[in-house]
Design an enzyme around this catalytic site. Structure first.
Site, PDB file in Angstrom:
ATOM      1  N   PRO A  45       0.798  -1.245   0.000  1.00 44.81           N
ATOM      2  CA  PRO A  45       0.000   0.000   0.000  1.00 44.81           C
ATOM      3  C   PRO A  45       0.823   1.284   0.000  1.00 44.81           C
ATOM      4  CG  PRO A  45      -0.113  -1.092   2.138  1.00 44.81           C
ATOM      5  CD  PRO A  45       0.619  -2.015   1.236  1.00 44.81           C
ATOM      6  N   LYS A  96      -1.769   2.415  -4.680  1.00 42.27           N
ATOM      7  CA  LYS A  96      -2.139   2.108  -6.062  1.00 42.27           C
ATOM      8  C   LYS A  96      -3.230   1.046  -6.230  1.00 42.27           C
ATOM      9  CE  LYS A  96       0.449   4.944  -8.215  1.00 42.27           C
ATOM     10  NZ  LYS A  96      -0.185   6.152  -7.719  1.00 42.27           N
TER      11      LYS A  96
HETATM   12  C1  LIG Z   1      -7.105  -5.959   4.021  1.00 45.89           C
HETATM   13  C2  LIG Z   1      -6.763  -4.964   2.953  1.00 45.89           C
HETATM   14  C3  LIG Z   1      -6.337  -3.675   3.317  1.00 45.89           C
HETATM   15  C4  LIG Z   1      -5.998  -2.760   2.322  1.00 45.89           C
HETATM   16  N1  LIG Z   1      -5.568  -1.524   2.703  1.00 45.89           N
HETATM   17  C5  LIG Z   1      -5.189  -0.643   1.761  1.00 45.89           C
HETATM   18  C6  LIG Z   1      -4.691   0.621   2.131  1.00 45.89           C
HETATM   19  O1  LIG Z   1      -4.613   0.949   3.300  1.00 45.89           O
HETATM   20  N2  LIG Z   1      -4.301   1.464   1.151  1.00 45.89           N
HETATM   21  C7  LIG Z   1      -4.376   1.104  -0.186  1.00 45.89           C
HETATM   22  O2  LIG Z   1      -3.993   1.899  -1.063  1.00 45.89           O
HETATM   23  N3  LIG Z   1      -4.858  -0.093  -0.568  1.00 45.89           N
HETATM   24  C8  LIG Z   1      -5.252  -0.970   0.369  1.00 45.89           C
HETATM   25  N4  LIG Z   1      -5.717  -2.173  -0.004  1.00 45.89           N
HETATM   26  C9  LIG Z   1      -5.813  -2.471  -1.440  1.00 45.89           C
HETATM   27  C10 LIG Z   1      -7.162  -2.073  -2.057  1.00 45.89           C
HETATM   28  O3  LIG Z   1      -8.152  -2.056  -1.081  1.00 45.89           O
HETATM   29  C11 LIG Z   1      -7.460  -3.074  -3.172  1.00 45.89           C
HETATM   30  O4  LIG Z   1      -6.462  -2.924  -4.150  1.00 45.89           O
HETATM   31  C12 LIG Z   1      -8.862  -2.928  -3.799  1.00 45.89           C
HETATM   32  O5  LIG Z   1      -9.852  -3.306  -2.873  1.00 45.89           O
HETATM   33  C13 LIG Z   1      -8.958  -3.806  -5.059  1.00 45.89           C
HETATM   34  O6  LIG Z   1     -10.295  -3.833  -5.510  1.00 45.89           O
HETATM   35  P1  LIG Z   1     -10.920  -5.164  -6.132  1.00 45.89           P
HETATM   36  O7  LIG Z   1     -12.259  -4.772  -6.623  1.00 45.89           O
HETATM   37  O8  LIG Z   1      -9.962  -5.769  -7.067  1.00 45.89           O
HETATM   38  O9  LIG Z   1     -11.008  -6.200  -4.918  1.00 45.89           O
HETATM   39  P2  LIG Z   1     -11.861  -6.164  -3.587  1.00 45.89           P
HETATM   40  O10 LIG Z   1     -12.126  -4.771  -3.163  1.00 45.89           O
HETATM   41  O11 LIG Z   1     -11.177  -7.052  -2.609  1.00 45.89           O
HETATM   42  O12 LIG Z   1     -13.262  -6.794  -3.994  1.00 45.89           O
HETATM   43  C14 LIG Z   1     -13.416  -8.172  -4.257  1.00 45.89           C
HETATM   44  C15 LIG Z   1     -14.838  -8.573  -3.914  1.00 45.89           C
HETATM   45  O13 LIG Z   1     -15.041  -9.922  -4.302  1.00 45.89           O
HETATM   46  C16 LIG Z   1     -15.806 -10.581  -3.310  1.00 45.89           C
HETATM   47  N5  LIG Z   1     -15.553 -12.001  -3.414  1.00 45.89           N
HETATM   48  C17 LIG Z   1     -14.426 -12.673  -3.081  1.00 45.89           C
HETATM   49  N6  LIG Z   1     -14.543 -13.982  -3.355  1.00 45.89           N
HETATM   50  C18 LIG Z   1     -15.781 -14.149  -3.869  1.00 45.89           C
HETATM   51  C19 LIG Z   1     -16.496 -15.283  -4.352  1.00 45.89           C
HETATM   52  N7  LIG Z   1     -15.976 -16.515  -4.336  1.00 45.89           N
HETATM   53  N8  LIG Z   1     -17.773 -15.110  -4.812  1.00 45.89           N
HETATM   54  C20 LIG Z   1     -18.320 -13.875  -4.861  1.00 45.89           C
HETATM   55  N9  LIG Z   1     -17.678 -12.767  -4.406  1.00 45.89           N
HETATM   56  C21 LIG Z   1     -16.428 -12.902  -3.926  1.00 45.89           C
HETATM   57  C22 LIG Z   1     -15.323  -9.952  -2.026  1.00 45.89           C
HETATM   58  O14 LIG Z   1     -16.255 -10.107  -0.958  1.00 45.89           O
HETATM   59  C23 LIG Z   1     -15.123  -8.501  -2.436  1.00 45.89           C
HETATM   60  O15 LIG Z   1     -16.264  -7.715  -2.184  1.00 45.89           O
HETATM   61  C24 LIG Z   1      -6.080  -3.120   0.958  1.00 45.89           C
HETATM   62  C25 LIG Z   1      -6.526  -4.391   0.606  1.00 45.89           C
HETATM   63  C26 LIG Z   1      -6.854  -5.318   1.578  1.00 45.89           C
HETATM   64  C27 LIG Z   1      -7.301  -6.689   1.162  1.00 45.89           C
END
Ligand SMILES: Cc1cc2nc3c(=O)[nH]c(=O)nc-3n(C[C@H](O)[C@H](O)[C@H](O)COP(=O)(O)OP(=O)(O)OC[C@H]3O[C@@H](n4cnc5c(N)ncnc54)[C@H](O)[C@@H]3O)c2cc1C
Length: 402
Positions: A293, A297
């Site tokens: 983090p 990004k």
């Molecule tokens: C714990 C954590 C803390 C973070 N903290 C920071 C930070 O402080 N600063 C920063 O810049 N970035 C941070 N990040 C990174 C940032 O939050 C992610 O890059 C961002 O959330 C990516 O978005 P996404 O849509 O790819 O995934 P996500 O936001 O993770 O969304 C994925 C979704 O898919 C759903 N899902 C998962 N498996 C299944 C399934 N089998 N069936 C149906 N649905 C499912 C989940 O419930 C979730 O809602 C953090 C990430 C995490 C995991």
């Protein structure tokens, strides 16, 4: 068995933005999300990221999804680096021809994307956990569990795995390579009802370890401490966290303690999956790549993937052109590796390593940055996302394929 054109697994920033853009073109989209709406919108475990690059802000605004962000988000025109007992400000507009960033919590963005999607009359299938993907080569079929515990199937022309860092669907790409890097540090993060240390973010390099002073609003601080990976949360009572934050800010600023709303430990790692696609299946967001983090990004990359994939589906469905879908991985990897590079740069530049030789190099690099407009420009260009979301800042207005 029901059928859709695009089945999207996961209602995070990646899945929701793609759903908005595709449904806006009249495509039949299904979004399946394992968690409840309340969990996504309210759980302290979903607080996560908070920095939107200039290009991400443009994308959301152009998609008509940025009204609350533009009112309640905080525009930041620079960041501070703290080292050698002094603050050094990087002026983003001066270094990037007028660009800035927006501080807006990921959970607020997810709330906006869900509300607006439902208001447009589309559905999100909350508490529908995908447990498998069948017939990938012919007719990709999502297998999911309903809230009542039944197992059902959905046939899709295409499936998109936007299911986050613990992705189940990642394993569906035969022969995929996973490039990984782990770092010997973790972040102890707090969200607190407290005034932020400054109006802009402070990245503080200190012999005791790195600290980041950030915020979600003028009265909510989001601060982080570099700690060893084996650290335990129970060894960090609130008073110790505030004391350590202030020690790492010594001589440049101080923070006033306030009640903690959340406390978490996050190990730092980088990961890239390649290819990000197979046949009629595509990966995006954290399911395909993870960044530490430090460079802020992760959420921005998720939005970049969504715009790229949207453009590719649009070319496929509206112009019968499969080219952009076929080229998804190499195109996406350009912004992905750029963000990996910057996140690695920020992590190694700012975290105090155990090896004194490595630390000497790191400090020389930091002082050089303090004096070199070229290095400052590199940092600022990457921070505002010129080569990541900046690549897509105008594309929602442009016709597909020129
Ligand atoms: C714990 C954590 C803390 C973070 N903290 C920071 C930070 O402080 N600063 C920063 O810049 N970035 C941070 N990040 C990174 C940032 O939050 C992610 O890059 C961002 O959330 C990516 O978005 P996404 O849509 O790819 O995934 P996500 O936001 O993770 O969304 C994925 C979704 O898919 C759903 N899902 C998962 N498996 C299944 C399934 N089998 N069936 C149906 N649905 C499912 C989940 O419930 C979730 O809602 C953090 C990430 C995490 C995991």
């Amino acid at each position: 068995m029901p059928r859709v054109q695009v089945g999207i697994v996961g209602a995070g920033p990646a899945g929701l933005l793609l759903a908005h853009l595709l449904a806006g073109e009249g495509l039949e989209v299904a979004v399946l999300e394992a968690r409840s709406r309340e969990y996504l919108e309210q759980s302290p475990h979903r607080i996560r990221a908070g920095v939107l690059e200039w290009g991400s802000k443009e994308i959301l605004a152009q998609a008509g999804l940025g009204d609350r962000m533009l009112v309640q988000g905080l525009e930041h025109r620079g960041v501070y680096l703290a080292f050698d007992g002094a603050l050094h400000r990087l002026d983003f507009p001066a270094l990037t021809e007028g660009r800035s960033i927006w501080v807006y919590g990921q959970q607020y963005l997810v709330q906006d994307l869900i509300r607006l999607y439902l208001e447009k009359g589309h559905a999100i299938h909350f508490e529908h956990e995908v447990v498998g993907l069948e017939a990938l080569e012919a007719e990709p079929t999502l297998v999911y569990r309903t809230p009542q515990g039944q197992t059902e199937r959905l046939v899709c022309e295409f499936v998109v795995g936007a299911d986050g860092s613990h992705s189940l669907l990642r394993s569906q790409i035969p022969g995929a390579q996973v490039h990984q890097k782990t770092y010997p540090f973790a972040w102890l993060g707090i969200l607190a009802q407290a005034r932020p240390a400054a109006e802009e973010l402070i990245y503080a390099s200190h012999p005791r370890g790195f600290a980041l002073f950030s915020m979600r609003s003028p009265s909510i601080a989001r601060n982080y401490l570099q700690v060893p990976v084996e650290e335990r949360l129970e060894d960090w009572p609130d008073a110790r966290i505030w004391e350590e934050l202030n020690r790492r800010l010594e001589g440049v600023a101080q923070v006033e303690p306030g009640p903690l709303l959340e406390k978490s430990l996050t190990p730092l790692r980088s990961m890239v999956v390649t290819p990000m696609q197979h046949g009629r299946f595509f990966l995006m967001g954290d399911a395909a790549h993870i960044v530490p983090p430090t460079g802020a990004k992760g959420m921005n990359l998720a939005l970049c993937d969504a715009v790229l994939l949207y453009r590719a589906f649009k070319a496929y469905y509206q112009q019968k052109d499969p080219g952009p879908l076929e080229a998804y991985t190499p195109e996406a990897l350009r912004h992905v590796w750029q963000a990996e590079l910057f996140s690695y740069f920020m992590t190694t530049l700012l975290h105090t390593p155990a090896d004194p030789f490595d630390d000497g190099l790191r400090q020389a690099h930091l002082r050089h940055l303090g004096q070199s407009p070229h290095l400052q420009r590199f940092l600022a260009e990457n921070y505002v996302g010129l080569h990541t979301s900046g690549r897509y800042a105008g594309v929602l207005r442009a016709p597909v394929r020129g």
